[in-house]
Structure formats: C-alpha cells, structure tokens
Design a protein around this motif. Structure first.
Motif, short mmCIF file in Angstrom:
data_model
loop_
_atom_site.label_atom_id
_atom_site.label_comp_id
_atom_site.label_asym_id
_atom_site.label_seq_id
_atom_site.Cartn_x
_atom_site.Cartn_y
_atom_site.Cartn_z
N ALA A 1 -16.38 -16.95 11.05
CA ALA A 1 -15.61 -17.20 9.82
C ALA A 1 -16.11 -16.30 8.70
O ALA A 1 -15.31 -15.71 7.96
CB ALA A 1 -15.73 -18.67 9.43
N GLU A 2 -17.41 -16.15 8.58
CA GLU A 2 -17.97 -15.28 7.55
C GLU A 2 -17.58 -13.83 7.78
O GLU A 2 -17.17 -13.12 6.86
CB GLU A 2 -19.49 -15.43 7.53
N ARG A 3 -17.67 -13.39 9.03
CA ARG A 3 -17.28 -12.01 9.37
C ARG A 3 -15.81 -11.79 9.07
O ARG A 3 -15.40 -10.76 8.54
CB ARG A 3 -17.59 -11.73 10.84
N GLY A 4 -14.98 -12.78 9.42
CA GLY A 4 -13.54 -12.68 9.18
C GLY A 4 -13.20 -12.54 7.70
O GLY A 4 -12.28 -11.81 7.34
N ALA A 5 -13.94 -13.22 6.87
CA ALA A 5 -13.70 -13.12 5.42
C ALA A 5 -13.99 -11.70 4.93
O ALA A 5 -13.26 -11.17 4.09
CB ALA A 5 -14.56 -14.13 4.67
N PHE A 6 -15.02 -11.08 5.47
CA PHE A 6 -15.32 -9.70 5.09
C PHE A 6 -14.28 -8.73 5.65
O PHE A 6 -13.90 -7.76 4.99
CB PHE A 6 -16.72 -9.29 5.52
N VAL A 7 -13.80 -8.99 6.86
CA VAL A 7 -12.75 -8.16 7.45
C VAL A 7 -11.51 -8.21 6.57
O VAL A 7 -10.88 -7.17 6.30
CB VAL A 7 -12.43 -8.62 8.89
N ALA A 8 -11.14 -9.39 6.11
CA ALA A 8 -9.97 -9.52 5.24
C ALA A 8 -10.16 -8.71 3.96
O ALA A 8 -9.22 -8.06 3.48
CB ALA A 8 -9.71 -10.99 4.91
N GLN A 9 -11.36 -8.73 3.42
CA GLN A 9 -11.63 -7.94 2.21
C GLN A 9 -11.55 -6.44 2.50
O GLN A 9 -11.09 -5.66 1.66
CB GLN A 9 -13.02 -8.25 1.66
N ALA A 10 -12.00 -6.04 3.67
CA ALA A 10 -12.00 -4.62 4.02
C ALA A 10 -10.60 -4.03 3.98
O ALA A 10 -10.43 -2.85 3.65
CB ALA A 10 -12.62 -4.42 5.41
N ALA A 11 -9.60 -4.84 4.30
CA ALA A 11 -8.22 -4.35 4.31
C ALA A 11 -7.82 -3.77 2.95
O ALA A 11 -7.00 -2.84 2.89
CB ALA A 11 -7.26 -5.47 4.71
N ALA B 1 -6.07 -9.09 12.99
CA ALA B 1 -6.04 -9.88 11.74
C ALA B 1 -6.04 -8.96 10.53
O ALA B 1 -5.32 -9.19 9.55
CB ALA B 1 -7.24 -10.82 11.70
N GLU B 2 -6.84 -7.90 10.59
CA GLU B 2 -6.92 -6.98 9.45
C GLU B 2 -5.61 -6.20 9.29
O GLU B 2 -5.18 -5.94 8.17
CB GLU B 2 -8.10 -6.02 9.61
N LEU B 3 -4.98 -5.84 10.39
CA LEU B 3 -3.68 -5.17 10.30
C LEU B 3 -2.65 -6.08 9.61
O LEU B 3 -1.87 -5.62 8.78
CB LEU B 3 -3.18 -4.76 11.69
N ALA B 4 -2.68 -7.36 9.94
CA ALA B 4 -1.77 -8.31 9.30
C ALA B 4 -2.09 -8.42 7.81
O ALA B 4 -1.18 -8.43 6.97
CB ALA B 4 -1.87 -9.68 9.97
N GLU B 5 -3.36 -8.49 7.47
CA GLU B 5 -3.76 -8.55 6.05
C GLU B 5 -3.36 -7.28 5.33
O GLU B 5 -2.86 -7.32 4.20
CB GLU B 5 -5.27 -8.77 5.96
N HIS B 6 -3.56 -6.14 5.97
CA HIS B 6 -3.21 -4.85 5.38
C HIS B 6 -1.70 -4.79 5.11
O HIS B 6 -1.27 -4.35 4.05
CB HIS B 6 -3.66 -3.72 6.31
N ALA C 1 0.32 -7.37 4.70
CA ALA C 1 0.64 -8.31 3.62
C ALA C 1 0.30 -7.72 2.26
O ALA C 1 1.07 -7.88 1.30
CB ALA C 1 -0.12 -9.62 3.84
N LEU C 2 -0.81 -7.03 2.17
CA LEU C 2 -1.18 -6.40 0.91
C LEU C 2 -0.17 -5.32 0.51
O LEU C 2 0.14 -5.16 -0.66
CB LEU C 2 -2.59 -5.78 1.01
N ALA C 3 0.33 -4.59 1.51
CA ALA C 3 1.30 -3.52 1.23
C ALA C 3 2.62 -4.10 0.72
O ALA C 3 3.35 -3.42 -0.01
CB ALA C 3 1.54 -2.70 2.50
N GLN C 4 2.93 -5.34 1.08
CA GLN C 4 4.18 -5.98 0.64
C GLN C 4 4.10 -6.54 -0.77
O GLN C 4 5.13 -6.78 -1.39
CB GLN C 4 4.54 -7.11 1.60
N ARG C 5 2.91 -6.74 -1.29
CA ARG C 5 2.76 -7.30 -2.63
C ARG C 5 3.14 -6.27 -3.67
O ARG C 5 2.76 -5.11 -3.59
CB ARG C 5 1.32 -7.75 -2.85
N PRO C 6 3.87 -6.71 -4.69
CA PRO C 6 4.19 -5.77 -5.77
C PRO C 6 2.93 -5.41 -6.54
O PRO C 6 2.04 -6.23 -6.71
CB PRO C 6 5.17 -6.55 -6.65
N THR C 7 2.85 -4.17 -6.95
CA THR C 7 1.71 -3.74 -7.74
C THR C 7 1.88 -4.21 -9.17
O THR C 7 2.98 -4.24 -9.70
CB THR C 7 1.52 -2.21 -7.71
#
Length: 103
Positions: free
Chosen positions: A27-37, A87-92, A94-100
């Motif tokens: 879980a801790e590693r996953g949280a960092f992976v999500a941030q890495a995106a 998981a990181e590809l999905a996060e990446h 999702a981030l790309a879909q967010r308006p700046t």
C-alpha cells in the motif's frame, strides 16, 4: 529472524503476520507509484523498461545478501512491477484528463 515453529499452526500464524506487513508495504509503495505518475510526461516514462531492469538487479542482489532465493524474488517483483505499471498508467491517464488550472 529465524523461528523454529513446532506446528503448522505456528507456521501459518507467522506467515499471516508477514502477509499483513507485506500488504502494508505494498500500500505504501502504491501510494508513491501514484505520485510518480505526476512527474512523467508520457506512457513510455511510466513503463520505463530500463528502470525495471535496475530494480530487478537491485532486488536480486538484496536477495543474495538476505538469504532469499533470487529467482523467486525476481518473479515476485516482475509481477508486482507489472501490476504497479498498470495502476500508474491508469493514474497517468486520469491526470491527463483533468483540466489544467489557470495560472
């Protein structure tokens, strides 16, 4: 820590304890992976095959140092890394879909 278990019940209790610790670490590693995106500009950076191989080399060496089987460690890590990349590809994405936000 080496424990000389006297029953299968004891073995299973120790494995259950370790599983709890491992899942907490995942879980801790996953949280960092999500941030890495957030810091990667494209999916090639997310997949980063050269980084995967660096991690594999590192954990194989750690396995030797700590008395684990390097082959088992590599298989576990390759599977874990593949899941985290998905998981990181999905996060990446999702981030790309967010308006700046305007500056």
């Amino acid at each position: 820590m080496e424990v000389d278990c006297q029953s299968l019940t004891q073995v299973r209790a120790h494995i259950d304890r370790l599983d709890r610790q491992l899942v907490a670490l995942l879980a801790e590693r996953g949280a960092f992976v999500a941030q890495a995106a957030r810091f990667k500009s494209d999916t090639d950076e997310v997949r980063a095959p050269q980084r995967v191989e660096q991690v594999i080399a590192k954990v194989r060496e750690l396995s030797r140092e700590l008395g684990a089987d390097p082959e088992v460690t590599e298989q576990v890590y390759r599977s874990m890394i593949a899941a985290f990349i998905r998981a990181e590809l999905a996060e990446h994405a999702a981030l790309a879909q967010r308006p700046t936000e305007p500056q």
